[in-house]
Design a protein around this motif. Structure first.
Motif, short mmCIF file in Angstrom:
data_model
loop_
_atom_site.label_atom_id
_atom_site.label_comp_id
_atom_site.label_asym_id
_atom_site.label_seq_id
_atom_site.Cartn_x
_atom_site.Cartn_y
_atom_site.Cartn_z
N SER A 1 22.52 45.05 37.41
CA SER A 1 22.13 43.94 38.28
C SER A 1 21.17 43.00 37.56
CB SER A 1 21.48 44.46 39.57
OG SER A 1 22.45 45.08 40.39
N MET A 2 21.13 41.77 38.05
CA MET A 2 20.26 40.73 37.49
C MET A 2 19.26 40.28 38.54
SD MET A 2 19.24 38.18 35.46
CE MET A 2 20.42 37.71 34.18
N VAL A 3 17.98 40.29 38.18
CA VAL A 3 16.92 39.75 39.03
C VAL A 3 16.40 38.52 38.31
CG1 VAL A 3 14.72 40.19 40.18
CG2 VAL A 3 16.36 42.06 39.86
N ASP A 4 16.72 37.35 38.83
CA ASP A 4 16.43 36.12 38.11
C ASP A 4 15.00 35.64 38.39
OD1 ASP A 4 16.89 33.94 36.47
OD2 ASP A 4 18.83 33.46 37.38
N SER A 5 14.64 34.52 37.76
CA SER A 5 13.27 34.00 37.82
C SER A 5 12.81 33.72 39.25
CB SER A 5 13.19 32.70 37.02
OG SER A 5 13.52 32.92 35.67
N HIS A 6 11.56 34.04 39.52
CA HIS A 6 10.93 33.79 40.82
C HIS A 6 11.59 34.56 41.96
CE1 HIS A 6 8.31 30.64 39.23
NE2 HIS A 6 9.34 30.22 38.53
N ALA A 7 12.35 35.59 41.65
CA ALA A 7 12.97 36.41 42.69
C ALA A 7 12.02 37.53 43.10
CB ALA A 7 14.29 36.99 42.21
N LEU A 8 12.15 37.97 44.34
CA LEU A 8 11.36 39.08 44.88
C LEU A 8 12.30 40.17 45.36
CD1 LEU A 8 8.83 40.49 46.21
CD2 LEU A 8 9.38 39.16 48.27
#
Length: 265
Positions: free
Chosen positions: A135-142
């Motif tokens: 999975s990918m958690v991109d910038s500014h994600a919570l």
């Protein structure tokens, strides 16, 4: 400590009004280690349903109760203060097959990141969260406390996946396998997003907002203890509907309404 013994120890300590810190610390450490390894989860799928492991949430809350505020300086200019029982991931975690790209990301102790997960900066993954492999958690994600993210999920920039730590028995936010979550999407209050769904940028999903399905001509709502559930492979876009009442009608007012416009092949 095996899982049954860990559960018993957590429940015993959590039931005490003032759990002794010296007894609580090793139990908390064992629970957080089990969460980080994926051996236990705050919620897990069983026979096609998701079940809350309330004792895990009790253990996380015990970590807050038994913890002490300590200073965590980051030379030369930063200083943080938090519970000593819930530090962030340190260098010992860097041997795992995950990418935490430099630039301000924080992964809190007790979070699980599966093989091949990528976290772009700055992002935040809270205690009890589970992020499946690839999975990918991109910038500014919570990824909020106890949120459950499946395999092959893409959380785009500024996506907010809320956590549900209390009440103890409440289902946390669940995003199942192969879901695409667009930029600025908000998923809150135990919402469950079915496998393969697509949430277009700007969609907001909560218990209070119905989800309108123009393909199947139905409306999905959270009812009782059941959360709002997005069907598998649904494509959801931001929409609106007329606000109720003569005042709103006279002024042409509308309220936000997520809409399913198609299903993926």
């Amino acid at each position: 400590m095996n899982i049954d013994d860990l559960r018993e120890a957590v429940e015993t300590l959590a039931a005490r009004r003032e759990p002794p810190r010296d007894q609580a610390l090793p139990v908390i450490d064992a629970l957080l280690a089990a969460l980080e390894s994926g051996r236990v989860r705050a919620a897990a799928p069983r026979d096609g349903r998701w079940e809350v492991n309330s004792w895990v949430k009790q253990g996380i809350l015990l970590a807050f109760r038994a913890g002490q505020n300590v200073s965590r300086p980051v030379p030369p200019v930063f200083c943080f203060r938090d519970r000593d029982t819930l530090p962030t991931w340190g260098p010992s975690k860097c041997g795992r097959d995950v990418r935490i790209v430099p630039g301000g990301t924080t992964v809190r102790r007790g979070a699980f990141l599966g093989q091949g997960v990528v976290v772009m900066p700055p992002a935040y993954v809270n205690v009890g969260a589970y992020v499946g492999e690839g999975s990918m958690v991109d910038s500014h994600a919570l990824v909020g406390s106890c949120a459950q993210i499946g395999r092959g999920v893409h959380l785009s920039a500024a996506a907010q996946v809320g956590g549900v730590l209390e009440p103890i028995g409440a289902l946390p936010v669940i995003v199942e396998d192969d879901v695409f979550v667009g930029g600025g999407v908000g998923i809150y209050e135990g919402t469950r997003v079915g496998a393969g769904a697509v949430l277009a940028p700007g969609v907001t999903l909560t218990r209070a907002v119905p989800l309108y399905d123009v393909v199947r001509e139905t409306v999905y709502r959270a009812e009782g203890e059941s959360p709002l559930a997005v069907p598998e492979r649904a494509v959801v876009v931001p929409g609106s509907r007329p606000a109720a009442g003569s005042f709103a009608e006279a002024r042409g007012l509308h309220v936000q309404a997520p809409v399913i416009v198609k299903y993926r092949d």
